[in-house]
Design an enzyme around this catalytic site. Structure first.
Site, PDB file in Angstrom:
ATOM      1  N   LYS A  54       0.823  -1.257  -0.041  1.00 18.86           N
ATOM      2  CA  LYS A  54      -0.290   0.108   0.079  1.00 18.86           C
ATOM      3  C   LYS A  54       0.892   1.236  -0.140  1.00 18.86           C
ATOM      4  O   LYS A  54       0.628   2.265  -0.701  1.00 18.86           O
ATOM      5  CB  LYS A  54      -0.920   0.076   1.148  1.00 18.86           C
ATOM      6  CG  LYS A  54      -2.035  -1.007   1.153  1.00 18.86           C
ATOM      7  CD  LYS A  54      -2.801  -1.314   2.316  1.00 18.86           C
ATOM      8  CE  LYS A  54      -3.837  -2.557   2.127  1.00 18.86           C
ATOM      9  NZ  LYS A  54      -4.483  -2.986   3.404  1.00 18.86           N
ATOM     10  N   GLN A  98      -4.044  -1.433   9.704  1.00 16.23           N
ATOM     11  CA  GLN A  98      -4.161  -2.998   9.393  1.00 16.23           C
ATOM     12  C   GLN A  98      -4.611  -3.956  10.131  1.00 16.23           C
ATOM     13  O   GLN A  98      -4.098  -4.083  11.225  1.00 16.23           O
ATOM     14  CB  GLN A  98      -2.649  -3.243   8.714  1.00 16.23           C
ATOM     15  CG  GLN A  98      -2.541  -4.747   8.018  1.00 16.23           C
ATOM     16  CD  GLN A  98      -3.294  -4.364   6.558  1.00 16.23           C
ATOM     17  OE1 GLN A  98      -2.978  -3.571   5.755  1.00 16.23           O
ATOM     18  NE2 GLN A  98      -4.188  -5.494   6.224  1.00 16.23           N
ATOM     19  N   ASP A 121     -10.678   3.182   4.537  1.00  7.03           N
ATOM     20  CA  ASP A 121     -10.993   1.610   4.140  1.00  7.03           C
ATOM     21  C   ASP A 121     -12.643   1.545   4.144  1.00  7.03           C
ATOM     22  O   ASP A 121     -13.060   0.723   3.770  1.00  7.03           O
ATOM     23  CB  ASP A 121     -10.620   1.049   5.313  1.00  7.03           C
ATOM     24  CG  ASP A 121      -9.424   0.038   5.048  1.00  7.03           C
ATOM     25  OD1 ASP A 121      -9.310  -0.300   3.902  1.00  7.03           O
ATOM     26  OD2 ASP A 121      -8.941  -0.666   6.014  1.00  7.03           O
TER      27      ASP A 121
END
Ligand SMILES: NC(=O)c1ccc[n+]([C@@H]2O[C@H](COP(=O)([O-])OP(=O)(O)OC[C@H]3O[C@@H](n4cnc5c(N)ncnc54)[C@H](OP(=O)(O)O)[C@@H]3O)[C@@H](O)[C@H]2O)c1
Length: 295
Positions: A54, A98, A121
């Site tokens: 990412k 994460q 997200d």
């Protein structure tokens, strides 16, 4: 006739190129650099590789991006304080924590602590709710990627029978929600199947568009697919290792036989996978624009 392959690699590349240009323009015209922080707790190898990928993509697109590594024994309060710090940092437009987090930390509490305007997200309940009522700001990345695969492959979703196999909060439910909205690239009739469904095959055989996110290798077989259907395989299952030690992946769809029946199909790897990080980047650019008052 064998199905047309929908290449997530190609479509992701296309979108990243568009984003690279957009970022350059935002910098030149508005002095705005999208900022993304990826918070990694501990050293779970899969998480390390996701976060690294990412961060690398964000750099390639010209973002201000960095990884904040925290030890596995960071306290919940410590992590919440860190999230709060980035919530208040004007150079950061997107915060990604994460998952999974270590067991002593309540994941929900941490996700809820992220400012919804920085929730790239799309997992914060405010953003989940906005999606539900047709006012989405940040779509969750994997389902958003699936919608882009359909749109950019010229698949007509309006009026289509969509069947989703799987009802997780990160894939099944949100893709169903996205595709049922009265909007462009959606407006479908959607059915969701799960382990409580009486006869999944009865449903999948009706599908013009079949999205499979079951987490079970080859859960969907050729006898479950309508001829000409568009099949989107979200599954990523590690089923062994090659001689060189690389993981052998397979999807949730029995690819070879289904390819002979479907009209279009996504491969694994190289289908949905590459879209997820790309949509995270798209959400971060959007967050930066919104923070600056740009549409
Ligand atoms: N490419 C990507 O970027 C990406 C991103 C996320 C996930 N994935 C992959 O996508 C797959 C799904 O992930 P997930 O997080 O959504 O999985 P999950 O949380 O395990 O959910 C799986 C869902 O499938 C349902 N299900 C399982 N077997 C079924 C069957 N035989 N028939 C009907 N429904 C069935 C389950 O039903 P119940 O609710 O009744 O248990 C559950 O709702 C995994 O392989 C994952 O690795 C890929």
């Amino acid at each position: 006739m064998s199905a047309k392959i929908i290449s997530g690699n190609e479509i992701a590349k296309q979108i990243r190129e568009e984003l690279r240009q957009e970022v350059a323009e935002l910098k030149a015209k508005h002095g705005l650099t999208p900022g993304l922080v990826t918070i990694l707790v501990g050293e779970n190898p899969a998480s390390v590789s996701y976060v690294t990928a990412k961060n690398k993509t964000a750099h390639e697109l010209g973002f201000h991006s960095f990884q904040d590594n925290q030890p596995a024994d960071i306290s919940e309060a410590g992590l919440l304080a860190l999230v709060d710090k980035y919530n208040k940092d004007p150079a950061i437009h997107g915060i990604l924590v994460q998952l999974p987090l270590p067991k002593h930390i309540n994941e929900t509490k941490v996700l809820y602590a992220i400012d919804p305007d920085k929730d790239v997200d799309g997992f914060h309940p405010v953003n989940v709710g906005k999606l539900m009522i047709g006012e989405a700001v940040f779509l969750p990345c994997t389902p958003a990627g699936i919608q882009q695969l359909l749109i950019r492959s010229g698949v007509e979703t309006k009026g289509a029978e969509v069947v989703v196999v799987g009802r997780s909060n990160i894939v099944g439910k949100p893709i169903a929600n996205i595709l049922l909205q009265k909007q462009k690239g959606a407006n479908a009739t959607v059915t969701i199947c799960h382990t409580g469904t009486k006869n999944t095959k009865e449903h999948t055989l009706r599908a013009d568009i079949l999205v499979v996110a079951a987490g079970v290798p080859k859960a969907v077989t050729a006898d479950m697919v309508k001829p000409g259907a568009v099949v989107i395989d979200v599954g990523v299952n590690r089923i062994g290792k090659s001689e060189s030690g690389k993981a052998i992946l397979c999807g949730d769809v029995d690819y070879e036989p289904v390819k002979e029946i479907a009209g279009m199909i996504t491969p694994v790897p190289g289908g949905v996978g590459p879209m997820t990080i790309t949509m995270l980047m798209l959400n971060t650019v959007k967050a930066a624009r919104l923070a600056k008052g740009l549409r």
